[in-house]
Design an enzyme around this catalytic site. Structure first.
Site, mmCIF file in Angstrom:
data_model
loop_
_atom_site.group_PDB
_atom_site.id
_atom_site.type_symbol
_atom_site.label_atom_id
_atom_site.label_comp_id
_atom_site.label_asym_id
_atom_site.label_seq_id
_atom_site.Cartn_x
_atom_site.Cartn_y
_atom_site.Cartn_z
ATOM 1 N N GLN A 162 8.728 90.515 64.389
ATOM 2 C CA GLN A 162 8.383 91.225 65.629
ATOM 3 C C GLN A 162 7.695 90.278 66.608
ATOM 4 O OE1 GLN A 162 9.012 94.601 66.319
ATOM 5 N NE2 GLN A 162 8.519 93.831 68.341
ATOM 6 N N HIS B 127 4.038 91.425 60.439
ATOM 7 C CA HIS B 127 5.387 91.698 60.963
ATOM 8 C C HIS B 127 5.809 90.484 61.809
ATOM 9 C CE1 HIS B 127 8.932 93.789 61.833
ATOM 10 N NE2 HIS B 127 8.488 94.787 62.583
ATOM 11 N N CYS C 154 6.046 97.521 69.721
ATOM 12 C CA CYS C 154 7.141 97.123 68.815
ATOM 13 C C CYS C 154 8.139 98.249 68.585
ATOM 14 C CB CYS C 154 6.563 96.629 67.492
ATOM 15 S SG CYS C 154 5.708 97.911 66.548
ATOM 16 N N ARG D 163 11.669 94.337 53.556
ATOM 17 C CA ARG D 163 10.638 95.164 54.197
ATOM 18 C C ARG D 163 9.940 95.933 53.087
ATOM 19 N NH1 ARG D 163 10.724 99.056 59.425
ATOM 20 N NH2 ARG D 163 10.483 96.967 60.291
ATOM 21 N N ASP E 289 0.435 99.978 69.402
ATOM 22 C CA ASP E 289 1.359 100.366 68.322
ATOM 23 C C ASP E 289 0.892 101.715 67.774
ATOM 24 O OD1 ASP E 289 3.345 100.297 66.358
ATOM 25 O OD2 ASP E 289 2.298 98.868 65.079
ATOM 26 N N ARG F 7 14.640 91.307 69.296
ATOM 27 C CA ARG F 7 14.636 91.178 67.837
ATOM 28 C C ARG F 7 15.945 90.524 67.382
ATOM 29 N NH1 ARG F 7 11.450 94.526 64.747
ATOM 30 N NH2 ARG F 7 12.266 93.226 63.051
HETATM 31 N N1 CP Z 1 9.788 97.369 65.378
HETATM 32 C C1 CP Z 1 10.413 97.573 64.202
HETATM 33 O O1 CP Z 1 10.310 96.794 63.243
HETATM 34 O O2 CP Z 1 11.181 98.689 64.179
HETATM 35 P P1 CP Z 1 11.906 99.341 62.917
HETATM 36 O O3 CP Z 1 10.832 99.948 62.048
HETATM 37 O O4 CP Z 1 12.820 100.376 63.502
HETATM 38 O O5 CP Z 1 12.652 98.274 62.185
HETATM 39 N N1 NVA Z 2 2.792 99.345 62.507
HETATM 40 C C1 NVA Z 2 4.070 99.994 62.332
HETATM 41 C C2 NVA Z 2 5.167 99.100 62.789
HETATM 42 C C3 NVA Z 2 6.545 99.674 62.668
HETATM 43 C C4 NVA Z 2 7.610 98.723 63.093
HETATM 44 C C5 NVA Z 2 4.262 100.376 60.876
HETATM 45 O O1 NVA Z 2 3.967 99.562 59.998
HETATM 46 O O2 NVA Z 2 4.699 101.500 60.608
#
Ligand code: CP
Ligand code: NVA
Length: 319
Positions: free
Chosen positions: A146, A143, A276, A116, A234, A304
């Site tokens: 997701q 993502h 998400c 990540r 989101d 997930r």
């Molecule tokens: N939706 C998602 O990826 O959540 P986290 O940031 O908690 O991993």
């Molecule tokens: N769009 C959000 C998604 C988190 C899972 C971010 O990148 O923070």
């Protein structure tokens, strides 16, 4: 690991290109469908034995996570694998070791790497130099894990997603951009309502349309949501925006895109609501919608775990 074993592993990695899971656009629809089918099987308890026994996966987080971290760690353990969770700030990656060298080193130890990051260039570099599969656990522009869970969740509630209308309201962020890729790969119509300043990149939209996807862009959330089978939103401030933009200007721009009961009433009567998570209740989504009868956000979070098992089994050549 002894030198000879390391050599064997390197050689094995060199023979077949690793099955990276970086972007949905890189992977054929039939292959994505196979992964989803595996995820559904995993959810039903139909994956026999411990297919990841003897395999190890490194999970690297440059940004916070609840769902991605717990679902990957638990999923790998449930499939019989070993997992090492790493924060980049505790790694040399966090103080200048290159993603390329990190990839070369970790490929000698583990069978797959999940990252990540807030910079997609880093995961691309990692994947170019890794001899084991690299899985995208979120970047500033995507993502895909997701979206595997989201498609699974839609289909669980409403049947095949192909030909359905999904509406997005809010920021044209990383999750929105993976939705665009998913529309091309899974054959659904995607209507995105965003402020023009926060629209998804034109190049990505052009790519999806060339792939035959129906992508409709508007600045009007009511037009996007009208009659849709699924409404998605989101956060207004993604992790990668935290340092760049003044959150207050984003809030002003995005306030008209809030997913509330009035907006949801414009969708199909049986439309489902996805997010998400994490949600900022009272900002991009109201409590009434998030906790209401049309919301499937916690099924989505659960999925997930299952969907990523499908991704892992495919990436490791086990499905
Ligand atoms: N939706 C998602 O990826 O959540 P986290 O940031 O908690 O991993
Ligand atoms: N769009 C959000 C998604 C988190 C899972 C971010 O990148 O923070």
């Amino acid at each position: 690991m002894s030198a000879s074993l390391a050599a064997v592993k390197t050689e094995r990695g060199g023979r077949e290109p690793p099955r990276h899971f970086l972007e949905l656009m890189d992977i054929e629809p039939a292959v994505l469908r196979r992964m989803l089918d595996l995820g559904v099987k995993a959810k039903r308890g139909e994956i026999a034995g411990k297919p990841l026994a003897g395999k190890s996966v490194a999970l690297i987080f440059e940004k916070p996570s609840t769902r991605t971290r717990v679902s990957f760690e638990l999923g790998i353990r449930q499939l019989g694998g070993e997992v090492i969770v790493l924060s980049s700030k505790d790694m040399q990656l966090g103080r200048g070791e290159t993603p390329a060298d990190t990839a070369r080193v970790l490929s000698r130890y583990v069978d797959a790497i999940m990252l990540r990051t807030d910079d997609v260039a880093k995961i691309r570099e990692l994947a170019r130099h890794a001899t084991v599969p690299v899985i995208n656990g979120l970047t500033d522009v995507s993502h895909p894990c997701q979206l595997m869970a989201d498609v699974m969740t839609f289909e669980e509630h409403r049947g095949p997603i192909a030909g359905q209308v999904v509406a997005w309201t809010g920021d044209g962020n990383n999750v929105a951009q993976s939705f665009i890729q998913a529309a091309a790969r899974f054959g659904f119509t995607l209507r995105l309502a965003t402020p023009p300043e926060l629209a998804p990149p034109a190049q990505l939209v052009d790519w999806a349309r060339k792939e035959g996807a129906k992508i409709e862009l508007t600045a009007d959330p009511v037009a996007a949501v009208a009659g849709a089978s699924c409404v998605v939103t989101d956060t207004w401030v993604s992790m990668s925006d935290e340092k760049a933009d003044g959150p207050s200007s984003r809030h002003n721009l995005l306030a008209p895109y809030q997913l509330n009961e009035a907006l949801l009433a414009r969708a199909a009567p049986d439309a489902i609501v996805m997010h998400c998570l994490p949600a900022h209740r009272g900002e991009e989504i109201t409590d009434a919608v998030m906790d209401g009868p049309q919301s499937v956000v916690f099924d989505e979070a659960e999925n997930r775990l299952h969907a990523q098992k499908g991704v892992l089994l495919w990436a490791l050549g086990l499905g």
